[in-house]
Design an enzyme around this catalytic site. Structure first.
Site, PDB file in Angstrom:
ATOM      1  N   GLY A 324       0.830  -1.191   0.000  1.00  0.00           N
ATOM      2  CA  GLY A 324       0.000   0.000   0.000  1.00  0.00           C
ATOM      3  C   GLY A 324       0.872   1.251   0.000  1.00  0.00           C
ATOM      4  N   SER A 325       0.394   2.282   0.669  1.00  0.00           N
ATOM      5  CA  SER A 325       1.064   3.584   0.597  1.00  0.00           C
ATOM      6  C   SER A 325       2.430   3.622   1.252  1.00  0.00           C
ATOM      7  CB  SER A 325       0.174   4.654   1.236  1.00  0.00           C
ATOM      8  OG  SER A 325      -1.052   4.698   0.532  1.00  0.00           O
ATOM      9  N   THR A 326       2.754   2.558   2.058  1.00  0.00           N
ATOM     10  CA  THR A 326       4.106   2.555   2.638  1.00  0.00           C
ATOM     11  C   THR A 326       5.153   2.439   1.531  1.00  0.00           C
ATOM     12  OG1 THR A 326       4.078   0.145   2.912  1.00  0.00           O
ATOM     13  CG2 THR A 326       3.321   1.450   4.774  1.00  0.00           C
TER      14      THR A 326
END
Lengths: 642, 384
Positions: A324-326
Site C-alpha cells: 500500500g502507501s508505505t
C-alpha cells in the site's frame, strides 16, 4: 594249526590293527590341532574383533541442546528437567502390586497400565520401563519419599526443551521435534537415530540446528549376551550444543506480542537501524511451542492448521501483502533520483486522474489540492504519485524498491522467508506473457496491484531509509565461538538531499498536524517517530460500488477488509529503531497500525532509557570497588593499615 | 587240566600286591586332567566353586574310589559279569525309553531319586565289555564266518536302536564307532566293513527322510551352513568359534574369557567347556590339554599291549576308543568341524554319568593292567 599258532596269528592281527587304529586316532587328533591352530592363530584377529563386537556396546550420549538467549542474556529456549517414574521389573517382585502403589501417588490410567504391561512383556527384565512422564514436583516428591517401599522404582530425569516466552517467540524460535524420515535421509549424525532425540523443526531452532545440537558423546559398555550392562569401559563426552545469542530483546518481543494480540491477526518487526539486528519479530495469532516440544496431539495440531488466521505461519517473513502507501517512499525516491522531478514538483489533486480511458482515484474523494512532494507523502496523496509514476516509468520505481530490500528474500536467518514481488514490464512479459499497461505503473506506485512485500522487508526498507545504508537484517548476535554479527553496512548510494526530502515527508506524516499518522505520534520529547501509513485493498472496488458509495471497512466481512500497515522509525533526530506493523484485514493503516507502531517504538526507547538508568548505578559503584585492588596482576594482599 | 593251569598263577595276589600293581601314574594323570576340569568349572561359575566345581569334585572322589575298587576286582570276574551287566543296562535302556524323563528333547534319564541314571552312558562301557567277552575266544577263522558275527551284531544293534529312539544321535554314533573298532580289532575282514558302510550310505538318505527328528536335521543343516541361522542352532557354534579365535596364542587369562563369562557361549559348563579353556588359555592351553588327553589314550595302548589275554586287550582298546571318541566328537563339534552332537568331554565337563562311566572304564583298564598276566581259557571263564 596249533592253538598257540592261532593265538599268535590273532595277536599279530590285533597288533597290526591296533596300530592302524592308533594311526587313525593320531590323524584325527592332528586334525583337531590343525583346526585349533587355524582358529586361534590364523583367524585370531577376525574372531578377536567379533568377540569385542559381542562384548562392547557403544551407547551414544546425547549432548545438551544449546541455549538460546536474547541480546541481554535472557534465556529464550532452555532445557528443563523432565521427571518420569520408571520401573525395573526384575527388582520389583510383584509388578502389579508395585503398579498399584505407584498408581496411588501418580495417577495411572488404564491405557497407561496396558502400555506398561506390554512394555514389560517386550523388554528384558533389567530394562527400565517408563511408567509415567512429565511428573509434577509434588508427584516427584511423593514418589521419592516412598521409594524404600517401592523396589525397582526410580525417578528418571530427562530433558525437555522449554520456551519461557511461549507464544511470543514461537515463530522466531520454532520448536523441536523428533526427526522424521526426510531429516534422517542422507545425514550421518548418529544422534538422529537416538530414541527421544529432538531436532529443530522451525525458526531459529531449525536454522541453527547444527550449532545448537552439539556432537554426540559415547560410552563403551561391556554387555553380556542378553544385553545387560556389566560395566562402563570408557566414556567420551560429546560437545554440548553451542549457546546462541540472538539480537532480539525479549522484553520488547513480549510487549510486541501482547500489543499486536489486541488485533486479530498481524505481524510486527523492529530492526536496529544501524546494525540491522532484529530486536523483535512477531506474528499473531501464535501457538505454544512447549506443546510441540512435549508432543502435540492430533486434534490440537489440526485446529492450528485449519485456523483462518494461520497461527502456524510466520506472517512477518512468510506473509506477502501489498505494501500500500508505505511503498510511496520508493516512488518518491525513484523520482527524485531520476532527476526528472525535484522536491518542489507540484501536482494538483482533484481526487482522481485520467489515464487513457481509465480514471484513477485518490483515497480522498474530494482531492488534496496542490501538493509538493513532502506534502504528498504527509497526506499520502495518490494522485501525486500517479503523476510521478507516469513521468518516471515502472523500471525506475522497481529498481529503487529492490535497492531497499523489496522483491527478494532479505536473507534473515529463518527458514520459510518469502521474496515478495516487485513487478516490472519485463517480469510481466516473461511470467504472465502479457504486456505491461501504463495504468499498472500507477497502481504499483502506491504499492498495490502486483506489488507484494513481507512485513520484514518493509522494516528493512524503513531501516535503510532512516540510516541511508544497505542495512542487512539478522537474528544471530553471536554463536559461541563461531560467529559474531556484522554491524557496519555500506551506504545505499542515494543522494542525501533526496533521502532527506523523503524523511521530511515521513516526519510530516507523524509530527505535523494533518499528517495521516499525526494522531499516533509520540509526544515524549526526544523520542518522536517518523512514519508512513498504508492501507492495502484486497478486493477490487467496482464502478457500481463506487457510484453507490464505497462501503466502509467495518461493514465488510473480515476477509475482505483492507490490510492496515504502518512503517516508522524513531527517534526522528537520531534514528535507532525501524518498525513495520502489519494488521491483516485491519482496515486503515493510520487508524489501526499506526498506534501499534507508536506503542512499540515508544516501548523500545523506554526500555533503553530504563536500562540506561540501571546501568548508570553499577558504573558509579565500579570505580570505587576497583580502586583498592590496584592492577589485576598484583597479588599482594591489601595490608590492614593501608 | 586247563583249569588247573590257570589256577596255577591266578588271583593269588593279595590286596597289597594288587595295590602295588595299580598304575598310580595313570591315576595321577586322570586326576590332573580332572583338576583342569575343576578349574574350568570354577571359572564357568564366574570364580565360584559352586554350583559346579564342588559337586564335580565330589563326584570325582566317588568315581576315584569306584575306579580303585573296580581295579582290584579280578578281571575274570568282570569278564564273567560282561553278559549280565550288558543285560541289566539294556533293560535300563528299555526302561528310559518307556518311563525316562524328558530332558533336552531326548529321553535319557531314569530318576532314581538320589541320582539320575543315564543308561546310554553306561552302555558305552558294557557294550565294549560284552563284545570283548564275545570275541575273547574267537579265532580268525571264527571271525571269518559270517554267521559268527550275527550275535555281536545283534548285541550292537539292540542298544543302538534304543538310544536312537531316545533320540540321542551322539551316543548312538559313539556306540557304533566303538563297536566297529572292536570288530575291526577282532579281525573282521575289511570288505565286510565296506559292505556295511555301503549299506549305510544307502540308508542315510532314507533315514534322513524318515528316521531323523527335525532338530537333528536342523543340526546337520546348520553344520553345513552355520551362517544361515546365526541366532539359532548355528549361533552356538559361531560364538564358540569366536571364543576360540579371540583366545589367540596365549588366551585371555583365567577367569577373563569374555565370551564365556558374558554368556555368549552356551552350555559352557558342559559341552563347550573346552572352548572356554581355549579362550582363557589360548592355543598353548588347548595343546597342553590335548597332549594330556592323548597321554591317557597312550596309556590305553601300552596297557593293552602288555595284556596277556584277549579279553583284556579288547576291553582296554575298546574303552580307549570310547575315550578318544568322546574327545574327538566333542572338540571337533565345538570347533565347527562336525555337526552339533551333544557329547560331553569326560572328566572335564560338568555331568555325573559321563564322568562316572569314564571312570568305571578306567577302573576296568586298571583291572586289566593289574591282572594282565592272569590265564584265561579260550572259552573264557577259568575259575578264579
Amino acid at each position: 594249526m596249533s592253538a598257540f599258532d592261532r593265538d599268535a596269528e590273532r595277536q599279530r592281527m590285533l597288533s597290526r590293527r591296533t596300530l592302524v587304529l592308533g594311526g587313525l586316532k593320531g590323524a584325527a587328533v592332528s586334525a583337531l590341532v590343525a583346526r585349533l591352530y587355524y582358529l586361534q592363530i590364523v583367524e585370531s584377529d577376525r574372531y578377536t574383533t567379533l568377540a569385542e563386537d559381542n562384548r562392547i556396546s557403544l551407547r551414544l550420549i546425547a549432548p545438551p541442546r544449546g541455549q538460546i538467549l536474547d541480546r541481554f542474556g535472557v534465556p529464550l529456549a532452555v532445557n528443563e528437567q523432565n521427571f518420569s517414574v520408571v520401573l525395573v521389573s526384575e527388582r520389583a517382585g510383584d509388578v502389579q502390586q508395585i503398579l498399584d502403589e505407584v498408581g496411588r501417588l501418580v495417577p495411572l490410567t488404564e491405557a497407561d497400565e496396558r502400555r506398561i504391561q506390554r512394555d514389560i512383556q517386550r523388554s528384558r527384565v533389567f530394562t527400565p520401563i517408563t511408567l509415567k512422564e512429565n511428573l509434577t514436583w509434588d508427584q516427584v516428591s511423593a514418589v521419592e519419599v516412598n521409594l524404600p517401599d517401592l523396589p525397582g522404582v526410580s525417578i528418571d530425569v530427562g530433558q525437555v526443551r522449554s520456551y519461557p516466552f511461549g507464544e511470543a517467540l514461537a515463530h522466531v524460535l520454532g520448536y523441536v521435534g523428533a526427526p522424521n524420515e526426510k531429516d534422517v535421509q542422507g545425514v550421518s549424525d548418529p544422534l538422529l537415530s537416538l530414541p527421544g532425540f529432538r531436532i529443530g523443526k522451525g525458526g531459529v531452532e531449525r536454522q541453527f540446528d547444527q550449532a545448537l545440537r552439539g556432537t554426540a558423546g559415547n560410552r563403551q559398555l561391556e554387555v553380556n549376551a542378553v544385553g545387560r550392562v556389566i560395566r562402563e569401559l570408557s566414556r567420551e563426552n560429546g560437545q554440548p550444543g553451542r549457546q546462541t545469542v540472538l539480537t532480539l530483546d525479549a522484553k520488547l518481543q513480549h510487549y510486541m506480542h501482547q500489543r499486536l494480540s489486541a488485533e486479530e491477526s498481524g505481524a510486527a518487526v523492529v530492526i536496529d537501524v544501524n546494525t540491522g539486528g532484529v530486536q523483535g519479530l512477531c506474528s499473531t495469532p501464535s501457538f505454544d511451542p512447549n506443546q510441540f516440544a512435549m508432543g502435540i496431539g492430533y486434534d490440537a495440531y489440526q485446529a492450528l492448521l485449519n485456523d483462518e488466521r494461520t497461527p502456524l505461519i510466520n506472517k512477518a517473513i512468510a506473509g506477502q501483502y501489498p505494501p500500500g502507501s508505505t511503498f510511496k517512499m520508493m516512488t518518491a525516491l525513484a523520482a527524485l533520483e531520476s532527476g526528472i522531478v525535484n522536491a518542489e514538483h507540484r501536482v494538483f489533486c482533484s481526487g482522481h486522474m485520467e489515464l487513457g480511458s481509465h480514471r484513477f482515484h485518490c483515497w480522498r474523494r474530494g482531492g488534496h489540492g496542490t501538493m509538493d512532494m513532502v506534502g504528498a507523502l504527509m497526506h499520502s496523496c495518490d494522485v501525486y504519485f500517479y503523476d510521478l509514476a507516469q513521468r518516471i516509468g515502472m523500471d525506475r520505481i522497481a529498481d529503487m524498491a529492490r535497492r531497499f530490500g523489496l522483491g527478494s528474500r532479505v536473507g534473515l536467518e529463518l527458514p520459510g522467508e518469502r521474496p515478495g514481488l516487485i513487478p516490472d514490464p519485463q517480469w510481466k512479459r516473461t511470467t504472465l506473457k502479457k504486456p505491461w499497461h501504463p495504468g499498472e505503473t500507477l497502481i504499483a506506485s502506491m504499492g498495490q496491484g502486483y506489488v507484494l512485500s513481507t512485513p520484514l522487508q518493509l522494516a528493512v526498507m524503513t531501516a535503510r531509509l532512516a540510516s541511508g545504508r544497505a542495512v542487512q537484517p539478522h537474528l544471530a548476535k553471536s554463536i559461541e565461538g563461531e560467529f559474531q554479527e556484522q554491524t557496519e553496512w555500506p551506504l545505499i548510494g542515494v543522494k542525501p538531499e533526496n533521502l532527506a526530502t523523503v524523511l521530511k515527508g515521513m516526519n510530516g506524516v507523524s509530527n505535523v498536524p494533518g499528517g495521516t499518522g499525526y494522531k499516533s505520534r509520540i509526544t515524549v520529547p526526544g523520542m518522536e517517530l517518523a512514519g508512513k501509513s498504508g492501507s492495502a485493498q484486497v478486493r477490487r472496488i467496482s464502478m457500481a460500488e463506487r457510484s453507490s458509495g464505497v462501503r466502509k471497512n467495518e461493514d465488510l466481512p473480515w476477509r475482505e477488509r483492507d490490510h492496515a500497515l504502518f512503517v516508522a522509525y524513531a527517534p526522528v533526530h537520531a534514528p535507532k529503531y525501524a518498525c513495520a506493523v502489519f494488521v491483516e484485514h485491519g482496515g486503515s493503516g493510520g487508524a489501526t497500525a499506526a498506534p501499534i507502531a507508536r506503542d512499540i517504538l515508544l516501548e523500545c526507547q523506554m526500555l533503553d532509557a530504563a536500562r540506561h538508568s540501571v546501568a548508570q548505578q553499577p558504573q558509579a559503584a565500579a570505580p570505587a570497588g576497583s580502586m583498592g585492588q590496584g592492577t589485576p596482576s598484583t597479588t599482594v594482599p591489601v595490608s590492614g593499615n593501608e | 587240566m586247563m583249569s588247573l593251569d590257570i589256577s596255577a598263577d591266578n588271583g593269588t595276589m593279595t590286596i597289597g600286591e594288587k595295590l602295588g600293581q595299580i598304575s598310580w601314574s595313570l591315576i595321577f594323570l586322570i586326576t590332573l586332567v580332572a583338576s583342569i576340569g575343576f578349574a574350568m568349572l570354577y571359572s564357568a561359575a564366574n570364580g565360584n566353586i559352586d554350583p559346579w566345581a564342588s559337586r564335580q569334585m565330589m563326584r570325582f572322589g566317588v568315581g576315584l574310589a569306584m575306579m580303585i575298587v573296580i581295579a582290584l576286582v579280578d578281571i575274570r570276574v568282570w569278564m564273567k559279569l560282561s553278559y549280565p551287566l550288558y543285560g541289566i543296562v539294556l533293560v535300563l535302556l528299555i526302561g528310559v525309553d518307556l518311563f525316562g524323563n524328558v530332558g533336552k528333547g531326548a529321553q535319557r534319564w531314569i530318576d532314581l531319586g538320589f541320582v539320575q541314571l543315564q543308561p546310554s552312558e553306561m552302555m558305552k562301557v558294557t557294550l565294549v565289555m560284552v563284545l570283548a567277552r564275545y570275541f575273547h575266544g574267537a579265532t580268525l577263522e571264527d571271525t571269518g564266518r559270517i554267521p559268527f558275527l550275527f550275535v555281536p551284531l545283534a548285541l550292537v544293534v539292540a542298544p543302538v536302536g534304543l538310544v536312537l529312539a531316545q533320540p540321542n544321535l551322539g551316543t548312538s554314533l559313539m556306540l557304533i564307532l566303538a563297536s566297529g573298532s572292536m570288530f575291526f580289532l577282532s579281525g573282521v575282514r575289511l570288505w565286510k566293513f565296506g559292505l556295511v558302510i555301503g549299506a549305510v550310505l544307502i540308508a542315510v538318505p532314507l533315514s534322513w527322510q524318515f528316521l531323523l527328528h527335525d532338530y537333528q536335521r536342523d543340526r546337520v543343516e546348520t553344520f553345513l551352513d552355520p551362517d544361515s541361522d546365526p541366532l539359532g542352532t548355528g549361533y552356538h557354534i559361531t560364538q564358540s568359534k569366536i571364543a576360540f579365535g579371540s583366545g589367540g596364542l596365549t588366551g585371555k587369562g583365567f577367569l577373563q574369557g569374555t565370551q564365556s563369562h558374558l554368556n555368549f557361549l552356551p552350555e559352557k559348563q558342559t559341552d563347550f567347556i573346552f572352548t572356554m579353556l581355549a579362550e582363557e588359555f589360548g592355543l598353548v592351553g588347548g595343546l597342553v590339554f590335548l597332549f594330556l588327553y592323548c597321554l591317557l589314550l597312550l596309556y590305553g595302548f601300552v596297557i593293552a599291549s602288555r595284556c596277556r589275554h584277549q579279553y583284556g586287550r579288547l576291553l582296554v582298546l575298546g574303552l580307549t576308543v570310547n575315550l578318544f571318541l568322546y574327545l574327538f566328537i566333542n572338540v571337533a563339534m565345538i570347533m565347527g568341524l562336525i555337526p552339533v552332537v551333544g557329547v560331553p568331554l569326560p572328566l572335564i565337563s560338568y555331568g555325573g554319568t559321563a564322568t562316572l562311566a569314564v571312570m568305571v572304564g578306567f577302573g576296568l583298564i586298571l583291572s586289566a593292567h593289574v591282572h594282565r598276566d592272569v590265564r584265561m581259557s579260550r572259552r573264557g571263564l577259568g575259575d578264579l
